[in-house]
Design an enzyme around this catalytic site. Structure first.
Site: not given
Ligand code: NAD
Length: 298
Positions: A169, A256, A274, A276
């Site tokens: 991260d 999408e 999509h 998730g």
């Molecule tokens: P979160 O904010 O808790 O975690 C995201 C992490 O990514 C953070 O710790 C951040 O520091 C890290 N990060 C940012 N840029 C980075 C990089 N370049 N390299 C490594 N780490 C990096 O968010 P979350 O709740 O865990 O959700 C993550 C992602 O999942 C969301 O941003 C969203 O886009 C996606 N999501 C998708 C669905 C789906 O339906 N598929 C549903 C919910 C969320």
């Protein structure tokens, strides 16, 4: 307060808001053009990922005070412009964590054992036992890129089924027992499976490109239940064709719904539209949190 619900949320959430005397209109199939016509009448709007809230919508939203995004990613909202207009943007970050983590683990198993491809073959009247020889996931290494809420939830589940879990991260987080924090290049070189849980930002657009894939282990399998645009889909296609990447599971896409994606021609790519956060439990949690946020906001 007049609330426009632009994407579907639970009926219970709508009911709770109405009981709290919010005036709620549900128009969960509203088009972009229709939204521009009506948004000027509302103090609040509720969106998920379908509705895009960019400058034209915000310019037309004279009374708008708050946008609630049911879910995590707020990349469908022009946050800077909204804030400059004095509009608050709220979301429900933890409500879908477990659902996305479970889908990701489902894909881990489906990449190790070709369940999807075998089902298609079986239903076509074939009996291809040799072709669908798989592998176990226990003892294999999973690399988690983005160890926030969902990344950690995936890591905990993967460790429970006997995987070694590496995590990378950009922000250092509290140590957790089921994940070894690892520099990116080490994670790429060691992981049999890589899963992405980072937001779509300027810095993460096409983060997974030909160069990053080249630094991965040969035969790696990639899972993406994060946000479309983080993977360069052309580079992934080339790597799948070349065998550098042995399999990929995608829940999210740069466009999408995807139009004529080359990836869909490949048997070793599986995916979903999509979904998730599309479980009854996450939908209920998201709805409850949206209602609580708006009732508290009033
Ligand atoms: P979160 O904010 O808790 O975690 C995201 C992490 O990514 C953070 O710790 C951040 O520091 C890290 N990060 C940012 N840029 C980075 C990089 N370049 N390299 C490594 N780490 C990096 O968010 P979350 O709740 O865990 O959700 C993550 C992602 O999942 C969301 O941003 C969203 O886009 C996606 N999501 C998708 C669905 C789906 O339906 N598929 C549903 C919910 C969320």
């Amino acid at each position: 307060m007049k609330v426009l619900v632009c994407d579907s949320i639970s009926a219970r959430a709508v009911e709770r808001m109405r009981q709290a005397c919010l005036e709620v209109d549900v128009q969960d199939k509203i088009t972009a053009e229709e939204l521009l016509q009506v948004i000027g009448n509302y103090d609040a709007m509720v969106v998920r990922s379908r509705t895009k809230v960019r400058k034209p919508v915000l310019d037309a939203a004279a009374k708008l005070k708050v946008i609630v995004r049911g879910g995590v990613g707020v990349d469908n909202i022009d946050i800077d412009y909204a804030q400059a207009q004095g509009v608050r943007v709220l979301n429900t970050p933890g409500a879908s964590t477990d659902s996305v983590a479970e889908l990701t683990v489902g894909y881990l198993f489906a990449l190790a054992r070709p369940i999807v491809q075998a089902t298609i073959s079986l239903k076509a009247g074939k009996w291809e036992k040799k072709k669908f020889h798989g592998a176990e996931i226990q003892g294999k290494t999973l690399g988690v890129i983005g160890t926030g809420r969902i990344g950690k939830a995936v890591a905990r589940r993967a460790a429970a089924v006997g995987m070694k879990v590496l995590g990378y991260d950009v922000v250092a987080s509290e140590p957790v027992p089921y994940l070894t924090v690892t520099p990116l290049d080490e994670l790429l070189a060691q992981s049999d499976y890589i899963t992405l849980h980072i937001p779509l930002l300027e810095s993460t657009h096409h983060l997974v490109d030909a160069d990053l894939i080249a630094r991965m282990k040969d035969g790696v399998r990639i899972i993406h239940c994060g946000r479309g645009g983080v993977i360069d889909e052309d580079a992934l296609y080339d790597a799948l064709v070349a065998g550098k990447v042995a399999g990929a599971a995608l829940d999210v896409f740069e466009i999408e719904p995807p139009k004529d994606s080359k990836l869909f021609t490949l048997e070793q790519m599986i995916g979903s539209p999509h979904v998730g956060a599309s479980t009854k439990e996450a939908t209920a949690r998201i709805g409850d949190e949206v209602a609580e946020l708006l009732i508290a906001f009033e």
